[in-house]
Scaffold this active site. Structure first.
Site, PDB file in Angstrom:
ATOM      1  N   TYR A 130      -2.108  -5.364  11.587  1.00  0.00           N
ATOM      2  CA  TYR A 130      -2.533  -4.122  10.937  1.00  0.00           C
ATOM      3  C   TYR A 130      -4.035  -3.866  11.015  1.00  0.00           C
ATOM      4  O   TYR A 130      -4.525  -2.940  10.383  1.00  0.00           O
ATOM      5  CB  TYR A 130      -2.149  -4.139   9.444  1.00  0.00           C
ATOM      6  CG  TYR A 130      -0.766  -4.616   9.149  1.00  0.00           C
ATOM      7  CD1 TYR A 130       0.352  -3.927   9.629  1.00  0.00           C
ATOM      8  CD2 TYR A 130      -0.538  -5.752   8.371  1.00  0.00           C
ATOM      9  CE1 TYR A 130       1.629  -4.364   9.343  1.00  0.00           C
ATOM     10  CE2 TYR A 130       0.743  -6.194   8.078  1.00  0.00           C
ATOM     11  CZ  TYR A 130       1.817  -5.494   8.565  1.00  0.00           C
ATOM     12  OH  TYR A 130       3.090  -5.915   8.298  1.00  0.00           O
TER      13      TYR A 130
ATOM     14  N   CYS B 196      -4.354 -18.421  21.921  1.00  0.00           N
ATOM     15  CA  CYS B 196      -4.658 -17.866  23.234  1.00  0.00           C
ATOM     16  C   CYS B 196      -4.395 -16.362  23.233  1.00  0.00           C
ATOM     17  O   CYS B 196      -3.550 -15.840  23.965  1.00  0.00           O
ATOM     18  CB  CYS B 196      -3.796 -18.572  24.284  1.00  0.00           C
ATOM     19  SG  CYS B 196      -4.325 -18.250  25.970  1.00  0.00           S
ATOM     20  N   GLU B 197      -5.114 -15.654  22.377  1.00  0.00           N
ATOM     21  CA  GLU B 197      -4.999 -14.211  22.212  1.00  0.00           C
ATOM     22  C   GLU B 197      -6.363 -13.658  21.831  1.00  0.00           C
ATOM     23  O   GLU B 197      -6.986 -14.155  20.883  1.00  0.00           O
ATOM     24  CB  GLU B 197      -4.012 -13.848  21.089  1.00  0.00           C
ATOM     25  CG  GLU B 197      -2.567 -14.194  21.363  1.00  0.00           C
ATOM     26  CD  GLU B 197      -1.897 -13.215  22.301  1.00  0.00           C
ATOM     27  OE1 GLU B 197      -2.448 -12.109  22.506  1.00  0.00           O
ATOM     28  OE2 GLU B 197      -0.822 -13.549  22.822  1.00  0.00           O
TER      29      GLU B 197
ATOM     30  N   GLU C  58       8.140  -2.981  -8.857  1.00  0.00           N
ATOM     31  CA  GLU C  58       8.238  -4.149  -7.984  1.00  0.00           C
ATOM     32  C   GLU C  58       6.874  -4.578  -7.427  1.00  0.00           C
ATOM     33  O   GLU C  58       6.635  -4.506  -6.223  1.00  0.00           O
ATOM     34  CB  GLU C  58       9.201  -3.852  -6.838  1.00  0.00           C
ATOM     35  CG  GLU C  58      10.619  -3.558  -7.293  1.00  0.00           C
ATOM     36  CD  GLU C  58      11.531  -3.069  -6.173  1.00  0.00           C
ATOM     37  OE1 GLU C  58      12.750  -3.036  -6.387  1.00  0.00           O
ATOM     38  OE2 GLU C  58      11.015  -2.711  -5.094  1.00  0.00           O
ATOM     39  N   PRO C  59       5.964  -5.043  -8.262  1.00  0.00           N
ATOM     40  CA  PRO C  59       4.682  -5.548  -7.731  1.00  0.00           C
ATOM     41  C   PRO C  59       4.866  -6.908  -7.067  1.00  0.00           C
ATOM     42  O   PRO C  59       5.604  -7.762  -7.561  1.00  0.00           O
ATOM     43  CB  PRO C  59       3.806  -5.654  -8.982  1.00  0.00           C
ATOM     44  CG  PRO C  59       4.784  -5.902 -10.094  1.00  0.00           C
ATOM     45  CD  PRO C  59       6.029  -5.136  -9.731  1.00  0.00           C
TER      46      PRO C  59
ATOM     47  N   GLY D 195       3.789  -1.485  -4.333  1.00  0.00           N
ATOM     48  CA  GLY D 195       2.793  -1.056  -3.356  1.00  0.00           C
ATOM     49  C   GLY D 195       1.407  -0.884  -3.925  1.00  0.00           C
ATOM     50  O   GLY D 195       0.520  -0.346  -3.251  1.00  0.00           O
TER      51      GLY D 195
END
Length: 473
Positions: free
Chosen positions: A362, A389-390, A311-312, A269
């Site tokens: 996000y 189309c958003e 865990e990168p 993280g």
């Protein structure tokens, strides 16, 4: 004068053509002509040969970051008298060639599905160097992992204990397992020391851990390796890691009374800079602070320092990649919305949320530059948007581009090596882009782009009505 629509963190650039090493791959630079090149290959050459949108990986940068992650975390562990396993978190970006790089560079790899496990195995890494995650592993995925000899399966719930033990027993194998613990710390918020973060799908509650460890140890076909934590992603502050690690080590000490607990996995993280305003700490800062608290707590608890694991993923893959787009339409939109009238330049490109879903998911922010040329025009506040189309189809929400940006210019968006290809999709029937590795003036296709034929490959009506035509052609 800055545009009033610009967020407070976004400064108007003094040089809109600058390529800042803070966010761009280490071998990205402008040529004397003003065109961007990556590892000696011009963006025009890449776009001509492979088309756009195009994911581009600076291979030497990726390799250097993977090596730095391994060496930095192992060096920090050695300072406190232990060793560290470093896993590449493959969900960030995975292909069999990436696996081959990770294997060559001496890292382990973690996977979170049967498909990722298949890719890791196909890439040639030894199964003993794979860790399997997931909150809902199927019996098939568990069985396949045991058969392959995966080094560690992370148990995410009580039910998985019996499932893994049964699969290992059926094969008369001893399966290494870790137990994922929800320590109550979640560093995706500013409340790093929160204790009320149990309401999530991952991990087991602190109070349940002793009984679950006893249950794991009751199975002769399971080998308890230790605990696992993951407190969030894109983290800039170390306090969450420190508090969570303290809680995990207290459990570690408690469970030593019943048997060996050789290691502790502290997750990943670690944050990276996505925009010029970001100031992510160095990986060394995280490594030294976390290992220091491990040593301090182990001394206070009177226990040996265990082996560590990290865990990168994003930290390795993210900054080594960028995405190239071709500019289509441009609109200057006057915005009032209770403010003094101001103009935001909407720049549409030939990709969008199908190749980078993070802004839509996000509200992630990215940095963009005009890549096919430099410009003497004044910078203007721009929003780079996709062709879907958003209305939420945004690639770069807030940044400055030269005021003379025009159709058929090439734009480059930085730090797209992680969670862009991995999250890519076919919304609106767009094809997923190719991935190219560049190194020492050469470019190499490592994942081909999809074609319309790929879109119809699983469409049974299409195959029934058009398949014979394809066979003849």
């Amino acid at each position: 004068m800055p545009n009033p629509l610009a967020p407070s963190w976004l400064d108007q650039p003094a040089n809109v053509n600058a390529i800042d090493a803070k966010v761009w791959p280490r071998h990205a630079k402008r040529r004397a002509t003003g065109e961007l090149e990556i590892a000696g290959v011009s963006v025009a050459e890449l776009a001509t040969q492979f088309g756009t949108p195009l994911y581009v990986i600076d291979e030497d940068d990726f390799r250097a970051r993977a090596t730095a992650a391994r060496e930095t975390l192992q060096r920090a562990a050695q300072k406190i008298g232990t060793e560290a396993k470093v896993y590449y978190a493959s969900k960030a970006f995975l292909s069999t060639e990436i696996v081959s790089w990770i294997n060559e560079l001496g890292l382990n790899i973690d996977v979170a599905s049967g498909g990722e496990l298949a890719a890791a195995l196909a890439g040639g890494i030894d199964a003993s160097r794979i860790g399997l995650h997931g909150n809902n592993k199927s019996l098939f995925e568990i069985g396949r992992a045991v058969t392959a000899g995966v080094g560690a399966i992370v148990i995410d719930s009580e039910q998985e204990i019996e499932r893994i033990a049964s699969a290992a027993g059926a094969q008369d194998a001893i399966q290494g397992v870790r137990l994922r613990v929800n320590t109550g710390v979640h560093a995706n918020t500013h409340d790093f020391l929160a204790t009320a973060r149990e309401d999530q799908k991952f991990g087991t509650a602190l109070a349940d851990v002793p009984a679950l460890v006893a249950k794991i140890r009751s199975h002769s076909h399971l080998k308890f390796l230790g605990f696992h934590q993951h407190i969030g992603s894109q983290i800039f502050a170390v306090e969450g890691f420190i508090e969570s690690t303290k809680r995990l080590l207290a459990l570690h000490a408690e469970t030593l009374a019943g048997g060996d607990v050789p290691e502790i996995n502290l997750g990943g993280g670690f944050g990276v800079n996505y925009k010029l305003a970001d100031n992510a700490p160095s990986l060394g800062y995280f490594a030294d602070a976390i290992t220091a608290v491990v040593a301090e707590q182990c001394a206070a608890l009177g226990i040996p320092v265990p082996k560590l694991a990290f865990e990168p993923g994003r930290w390795i893959a993210g900054p080594a990649g960028l995405t190239l787009y071709n500019v289509g339409t441009i609109k200057d939109v006057k915005v009032t919305d209770g403010l003094a009238p101001a103009v935001r330049k909407y720049v549409s490109v030939d990709g969008g949320m199908s190749d980078n879903a993070r802004p839509a998911l996000y509200e992630a922010e990215y940095h963009v530059t005009l890549a096919s040329r430099s410009s003497a025009a004044m910078p203007e506040l721009a929003r780079v948007v996709g062709k879907h189309c958003e209305s939420g189809d945004i690639v770069v929400r807030n940044d400055y581009l030269p005021g003379d940006v025009q159709p058929n210019d090439l734009l480059a968006v930085a730090v797209t090596g992680a969670y862009c290809y991995s999250l890519s999709n076919n919304y609106n029937f767009l094809t997923r882009p190719p991935v190219v590795a560049v190194r020492s003036g050469q470019s190499r296709l490592i994942i081909r782009g999809e074609t319309e034929a790929d879109l119809f490959a699983r469409d049974l009506h299409y195959q029934a009505t058009h398949g014979h035509m394809n066979e003849k052609s």
